[in-house]
Design a protein around this motif. Structure first.
Motif, short mmCIF file in Angstrom:
data_model
loop_
_atom_site.label_atom_id
_atom_site.label_comp_id
_atom_site.label_asym_id
_atom_site.label_seq_id
_atom_site.Cartn_x
_atom_site.Cartn_y
_atom_site.Cartn_z
N ASP C 95 35.67 -2.39 70.72
CA ASP C 95 36.59 -1.33 70.33
C ASP C 95 36.69 -1.22 68.81
O ASP C 95 37.15 -2.15 68.14
CB ASP C 95 37.96 -1.67 70.95
N PRO C 96 36.26 -0.09 68.22
CA PRO C 96 36.31 0.04 66.76
C PRO C 96 37.76 0.06 66.24
O PRO C 96 38.02 -0.30 65.09
CB PRO C 96 35.62 1.38 66.48
N GLU C 97 38.67 0.42 67.11
CA GLU C 97 40.09 0.45 66.75
C GLU C 97 40.55 -0.97 66.37
O GLU C 97 41.31 -1.17 65.42
CB GLU C 97 40.89 0.98 67.95
N TYR C 98 40.06 -1.93 67.15
CA TYR C 98 40.45 -3.32 66.88
C TYR C 98 39.95 -3.73 65.50
O TYR C 98 40.66 -4.38 64.73
CB TYR C 98 39.89 -4.26 67.95
N ARG C 100 39.52 -1.96 62.90
CA ARG C 100 40.36 -1.41 61.84
C ARG C 100 41.66 -2.21 61.69
O ARG C 100 42.07 -2.57 60.60
CB ARG C 100 40.68 0.07 62.13
N ALA C 101 42.27 -2.53 62.84
CA ALA C 101 43.51 -3.32 62.81
C ALA C 101 43.25 -4.68 62.19
O ALA C 101 44.06 -5.20 61.41
CB ALA C 101 44.05 -3.47 64.24
N HIS C 244 36.52 -8.93 68.19
CA HIS C 244 37.25 -8.27 69.27
C HIS C 244 38.50 -9.13 69.53
O HIS C 244 38.68 -10.17 68.91
CB HIS C 244 36.39 -8.10 70.52
N LYS C 245 39.34 -8.70 70.43
CA LYS C 245 40.54 -9.45 70.74
C LYS C 245 40.12 -10.83 71.23
O LYS C 245 39.26 -10.95 72.11
CB LYS C 245 41.32 -8.70 71.84
#
Lengths: 416, 399, 534
Positions: C95-98, C100-101, C244-245
């Motif tokens: 997930d690219p969102e991760y 960024r976070a 990743h998470k």
């Protein structure tokens, strides 16, 4: 390029070399194709037949125990006659080469000491071992070589004393000093054995051991009594030292196995057997129950080897004759699937020296040593498996490695 | 470079290679192929190793031949040597020994006799000795004309069936006669022989001396040339086992990005055997009067997994008169035995072979490899010829 | 009668860290460890010195602690740290969102995370998958947990700290609401001992529930098992984390000559539950494959497992020192002088020790400040010793041995100077006899296993096949009073190794096992001798 012969042997370990030799002696044209120098380069020269059965050490009568083995055991398949003939044949060969092998007694195992002070029941030993002279001795000298990392007399003596058989014996230890020579490598038995092959090395060994002949009944040494000239080294020691010499079993690189290998290879060369080295068999051409050819990969392309009979002596997991992945076990040339418990932990036991499934894994064969499938039907009529590629026995635990190799090699050579 | 060369995983430390290494057998400073190869490789990846014993490796390939597990032991050593050469001062001696083809070309303008006088006179040998080339080493003599020069005027019957020949530096510079003997046999089998101009040194001496990038450059042009001939359906042969090994095995190991496609150099001896099989070349029955001779199998041939076709050829025409000496490595391993620090090692390695030959009482020896032949002649004083030359003699005698 | 101000229970990084810290402040402390040093979790993890990147999103406070401690440890414990740096790598499926976070969380925590072009990352780490999409560089490093504990111990001893390995705490005595003594048993001799003390520090990690129980306390610590794989060679020269998470099997750590992949997470029935299973090994390979596509071709040396102590805060009267770890003063439950420390991670062991020592010192009225963040553990060897050492440590530079041995390098080199032969007994990890001899003579060494942990003997390719018997022979010859024997100690050594190979019994490592059987059973008959020697 296509090459034809009566017999094609794959593998140059003890089983392959011996099968090739016996077949050539029987007048067949033989070719060996091999990848690597086989397991003789890493095993000793003592020929074990059967040292343990049902967890019990066999001191007295291996033949009776052999008769009791399970029907799928390679010994049961080839029978006592083959085993005895094979042992007779290899003994004769070694004697002819000037490095005779000896027995403790016609029908008994010999207990041979090792570099860690253990005793192993074995059948044929280099003549130097002189039967059970260690067990008969009251005064034992354990000699090492100064600077050795693999063998330490103090340990050997301490451990040997823990055997009831040697309780009464007294031990002395010594580290022999090799003539000084500039070197950066730590000495191994192989280095010393090579030195002892030379006249000055042999003179040094005689000179170093002679003083102990009067204070000991037996001299226990690492395997350093020569390689190429081990026969004459032993003979000279006998004449010059006047005390039985027993060589210890050691770890690779193996001196004893190299002696056997040299003898076998010399004889094969004399019989005109062709050895193709560094060639991996990549596939088999088969038609029905016949193997037509084996294809190897070498430089400049593939090569096709045809023969009336094919003897597979590729070894077990260690030799590369059997392959194991997490999900399957396979014979490496024909891809014969070996049955395997699904859960990995079920293939072995928790104790490192336990009764493991994987140690007995191998190709199932009939009395002609031809591979059979799960249903017992023959897969190939002209293919014979020998040595550790065979299933049904755990050579390491029962101490039967070279015995099975030679017995099955002999038997296969008589099926062709 | 292939990833596998960084991966020492296949080695299980069984020590088979240690037992079979000719250098370790005679030299007590060399820890053996397992240590300098796969065992050190694990530390090389950490960038944490000195290479004080790496120079002992002769690149003879006996470790690879004996390894039951296909560990690219000698490749580990050669790649490490290349890294070492990159980081350490440049050795003029090693450069000279590995760039013989280039030197030969540069010296090509000088007449051979003068070159030989220049290179082989006692004064030059003393100078070379100072550079690190042993004054006792059996340096080969330049031929009056190179093989390629001789071929320009060599009369061949024209034929539709063509083969190309990669002579290799040894035949080209020092031993054109062996090349001509091969051409004679091929002509006899109905082939016209082409000697392409664009082939350069195979690069094996460069690899063995640590000049991996030079070897890569040669590999690139050689492979392109080889591929172009193979694409035309013209087989390319060589009579030199080391060149063959370099093209067909080492190239794929060191430069997999170059060795693509299906092109392959062919062993000339095997090709001649195939000519016999196809009925293109008739061999006479074994000569019952043939004088006994010993054959030496070069390590670089044994490493190829194609058996000993040269010996098969010899046995076909000389029968039992020819035997395999089977006495191990001759010790020379290309330029290894020429080096001052290795000369003694090379002679000790060759000793069992020399003794076997001397004791056998044969007057003639034979081997495919040029430097093996030089070493055998140096160690025994007996002539040593290429099997193809002997086969040609036998065929000529028959007529 | 034994007396100390403080008795510390547990010889992992935390306990030893406390022993050193207190000793440096002049507090008389004794540490009891029921096994060898670091035999629990401190030697059973992936060896990652966190930059904090792994925690940045989930626990920014812990991430801050990590980066601070990471920086400190590079300075004071450089012998234990390899400054490899680390990559955080996202694949096209992550997930690219991760990502960024994660970048902004790193910034908040003060972790330098620099983007690396994929091509450059592949050049630096050619075994990484070409299918990766995003790579960041962080100041991760590798740490040798055992060596860290050992160097702490040597330093603690220098300051008067007492360390007793193979001493199991069997009871905690209390009087008038205060602890007054710890009962212990010498596991080697069976002898019972009593240590009078004013404080008991429970630093037993996964075992801390059991220790608390000795004092009649109930703390909620549940062991959680993590399995890891050790590969035969270093296929990555940097730490590689999956971006990743946080999940199972997403960290690769180059550890000396090998690579470690971890880890799994599953509740364990007991802290001793450290037998890895084949299911876990296969799962790890599957999880690792997206980053290193050739992973199934790499040879597995062994699998191993450790248990993390998971502490359920809030159940006791705990006071949270930070979200990364917990210090519980049981005075609040009515038992004065008993303090437990839970959770945390190896990266922050020093900080945990500092906080706990601060608490004890405050109660004792000791005002000496903590010096562990500034004073190096090991005094560097002299140039002369190093120069001499290079003569005797062939093949690899002296650095590895020097880092392992610390100040003992001088003694070892002087021994080598006096002897004609300098054999390398362990050829896979290049360990010399002199080093093995020195370690074997240490009073804290009781087994070949202890020698292995300190020297790395037997931890390489052959997994002790050759060196274990060599070591026993040489030590016997040299009268080292360990009384080792092949039938007991080599067998035990092989048994320990077998435990790690058994769940990964295939491929090349299975060949290695077969070679071991060829040597020990077929050639040397060790299996038979075990039953026959008396």
């Amino acid at each position: 390029m296509n090459s034809n012969s009566d017999v094609l042997v794959v593998g140059s370990g003890p089983a392959g070399l011996f099968a090739a030799l016996v077949a050539a002696q029987r007048g067949k044209t033989v070719r060996i194709v091999t990848q690597g120098a086989g397991s003789l380069a890493i095993c000793g020269s003592n020929i074990d037949v059967l040292g343990y059965a049902q967890g019990q050490r066999i001191d007295e009568a291996p033949w009776a125990a052999i008769a009791q083995l399970a029907p799928e055991h390679p010994y049961s398949l080839v029978g006592e006659h083959s085993i005895r003939s094979a042992l007779h044949c290899i003994s004769a060969l070694c004697a002819k080469a000037g490095s005779p092998l000896s027995h403790a007694d016609e029908e008994k195992n010999t207990l041979v000491p090792s570099i860690v002070g253990t005793l192993k029941p074995s059948w044929l030993c280099p003549a130097s071992a002189q039967g059970n002279s260690l067990l008969a001795a009251r005064r034992v000298l354990v000699a090492g070589i100064e600077g050795f990392k693999d063998c330490h007399p103090a340990l050997v003596a301490r451990q040997l004393k823990r055997y009831p058989e040697l309780k009464q014996a007294s031990f002395q230890t010594v580290n022999l000093i090799m003539p000084p020579q500039p070197r950066k490598r730590t000495l191994s038995p192989l280095d010393v054995a090579r030195f002892v092959d030379s006249p000055e090395g042999l003179a040094w060994l005689c000179r170093s051991l002679r003083p102990y002949a009067s204070t000991a009944d037996v001299l226990v040494l690492p395997p350093v009594c020569g390689i190429e000239h081990s026969g004459s080294v032993m003979a000279t020691l006998g004449k010059e030292v006047h005390c039985p010499v027993v060589e210890m079993l050691s770890i690779p690189p193996a001196v004893g196995g190299l002696r056997l290998r040299a003898i076998l290879c010399r004889e094969l060369a004399a019989l005109g057997v062709n050895i193709v080295e560094n060639a991996t068999i990549v596939r088999a051409e088969t038609a029905g129950k016949q193997c037509l050819a084996l294809i190897s990969k070498g430089t400049g392309g593939e090569r096709r080897y045809t023969a009336k009979h094919i003897i597979i002596a590729t070894g077990g997991i260690l030799g590369g004759g059997l392959n194991m992945s997490p999900t399957a076990a396979q014979e490496s040339i024909f891809g014969i699937e070996l049955p395997l418990p699904e859960v990995i932990e079920d293939r072995s036991q928790e104790a490192v020296f336990g009764d493991h499934y994987f140690t007995r894994m191998g190709v199932q064969v009939n009395a002609d040593l031809c591979p059979v499938g799960a249903d017992g039907a023959v897969l190939f009529n002209n293919v014979h498996f020998v040595g550790r590629a065979l299933g049904g026995y755990d050579y390491a635990t029962e101490k039967s490695g070279l015995g099975v190799a030679f017995a099955t090699g002999w038997a296969a050579a008589h099926k062709v | 470079m292939a990833k596998i060369h960084y991966n020492p995983d296949a080695c299980i430390a069984c020590n088979t290679c240690v037992a079979q290494c000719p250098v370790a057998a005679v030299n007590a400073d060399f820890p053996g192929p397992r240590i300098t190869g796969p065992a050190s490789q694990r530390f090389r990846i950490m960038g944490n190793i000195d290479e004080e014993t790496l120079h002992f490796c002769a690149n003879c390939k006996n470790c690879d031949i004996s390894c039951p597990h296909n560990v690219p032991i000698s490749a580990f050593n050669m790649i490490a040597r290349a890294e070492f050469t990159k980081k350490n001062p440049f050795s003029l001696r090693d450069w000279m020994l590995s760039h013989g083809a280039l030197l030969g070309r540069k010296l090509g303008l000088v007449p051979a006799w003068l070159r030989n006088v220049g290179m082989l006179n006692p004064l030059t040998r003393r100078l070379l000795d100072m550079l690190g080339i042993s004054a006792s080493a059996p340096l080969p003599q330049f031929a009056a004309q190179t093989f390629k020069q001789r071929m320009r005027t060599y009369p061949q019957p024209a034929s539709q069936r063509k083969v190309a020949l990669f002579p290799g530096c040894y035949i080209d510079l020092y031993d054109p006669q062996t090349g001509l003997d091969l051409v004679w046999l091929l002509n006899k089998a109905g082939y016209e022989v082409i000697v392409p101009n664009n082939f350069d040194c195979c690069g094996l001496p460069m690899v063995a001396n640590g000049f991996m990038e030079d070897a890569r450059a040669n590999a690139r042009s050689n492979w392109a040339e080889l591929s172009s001939w193979c694409a035309k359906g013209i087989p390319v042969l060589t009579a030199c086992p080391s060149c063959n090994l370099m093209f067909n095995r080492d190239l794929a190991e060191y430069f997999p990005e170059i060795a693509t496609g299906t092109a392959a150099l062919r062993d000339a001896q095997e090709f001649v055997l195939e000519c016999v099989e196809r009925g293109e070349l008739a061999l006479p029955a074994p000569d019952p009067q043939a004088q006994p001779m010993l054959y030496h199998a070069p390590c670089h041939l044994r490493a190829q997994g194609l058996g000993l076709p040269g010996l098969s050829l010899l046995q076909a025409v000389f029968g039992k008169a020819v035997r395999n000496a089977d006495a191990g490595c001759c010790g020379i391993s290309g330029s290894y035995g020429f080096k001052k620090e290795n000369y003694g090692i090379a002679q000790s390695i060759g000793q069992p072979l020399f003794e076997t030959i001397t004791k056998s009482g044969v007057a003639l020896t034979t081997s495919e490899c040029g430097t093996c032949r030089v070493q055998i002649m140096h160690g025994t004083g007996k002539p040593c010829l290429h099997p193809l030359s002997l086969v040609r003699r036998r065929l000529e005698l028959q007529h | 009668m034994n007396q100390a101000t403080v008795v510390i229970i547990g010889g992992g990084a935390t306990g030893i860290g406390i022993l050193r810290d207190l000793s440096m402040r002049g507090v008389h402390a004794v540490l009891l460890e029921k096994g060898g040093l670091a035999n629990g979790t401190s030697s059973r993890f992936h060896g990652l010195l966190h930059s904090g990147g792994r925690y940045a999103v989930g626990d920014n406070e812990a991430a801050k602690e990590c980066i601070e401690e990471n920086t400190i440890l590079r300075r004071v414990g450089k012998e234990c740290v390899e400054e490899t740096e680390g990559f955080f790598v996202a694949t096209k499926h992550d997930d690219p969102e991760y990502a960024r976070a994660w970048v902004s969380a790193c910034e908040r925590a003060g972790i330098a995370a620099q983007p690396v072009p994929v091509a450059e990352a592949l050049r630096l780490e050619p075994n990484l998958s070409p299918n990766i999409s995003t790579v960041y560089r962080v100041p991760d490093a590798c740490v040798d947990g055992f060596r860290l504990v050992w160097h702490n111990a040597v330093s603690a001893r220098r300051y008067g700290g007492t360390l007793l390995t193979y001493h199991e705490a069997t009871g905690i005595e209390q009087a008038n609401g205060r602890v007054c003594a710890v009962l212990a048993r010498n596991c080697q001799t069976g002898e019972s001992l009593r240590f009078e003390c004013s404080y008991v520090i429970n630093a037993a990690g996964s075992w801390s529930g059991q220790i608390a129980h000795l004092a009649g306390l109930d703390v909620q610590v549940s062991p959680d098992r993590g399995t890891l794989i050790a590969f035969n060679h270093r296929f990555t020269s940097r730490v590689v984390n999956r971006l990743h998470k946080s999940a199972d099997g997403d960290i690769f750590v180059p550890h000396g000559s090998i690579t470690i992949l971890g880890t799994t997470s599953s509740p364990a029935p007991s802290p001793e539950s450290n037998r890895p299973s084949s299911a876990e090994v296969l799962r790890l390979l599957e999880l690792g494959e997206p980053l290193f596509p050739d992973i199934r071709q790499y040879r597995i040396l062994r699998a191993f497992a450790g248990t993390r102590p998971l502490y359920s805060a809030g159940s006791g009267a705990g006071r949270s020192a930070s979200r990364g770890f917990h210090i519980v003063d049981h005075a609040e439950e009515g038992l004065h002088g008993m303090i437990s420390i839970f959770g945390g991670k190896l990266t922050t062991y020093r900080l945990m020790a500092e906080k706990l020592s601060d608490l004890v010192c405050a109660q004792l009225g000791v005002s000496t400040p903590c010096r562990t963040a500034t004073e190096p553990m090991v005094r560097p060897p002299s140039a002369e010793t190093l120069a001499k050492a290079t003569k005797y440590f062939p093949m690899h530079s002296t650095t590895l041995a020097a880092h392992r041995l610390g100040e003992a390098l001088e003694t070892v080199v002087n021994t080598m100077d006096a002897e004609p032969e300098h054999p390398i007994l362990c050829e896979c990890e290049m360990v010399s006899l002199a080093e093995i001899d020195y370690v074997a003579r240490d009073p804290d060494t009781h087994s070949l296993h202890d020698v292995r942990l300190r020297t790395r003997m037997g931890m390489g390719t052959c997994q002790g096949t050759f060196c274990s018997l060599r070591a026993i022979g040489a030590l016997t010859e040299r009268n080292v009073p360990l009384n080792l024997s092949p039938t007991e100690d080599v067998a035990q050594f092989l048994q320990e190794r077998w435990k790690g190979v058994r769940p990964a019994l295939w491929g090349t490592q299975m060949k290695e096992i077969m070679l071991g059987r060829a040597i020990y059973a077929a050639s040397l008959n060790l299996d038979g001798a075990i039953h026959e020697q008396q």
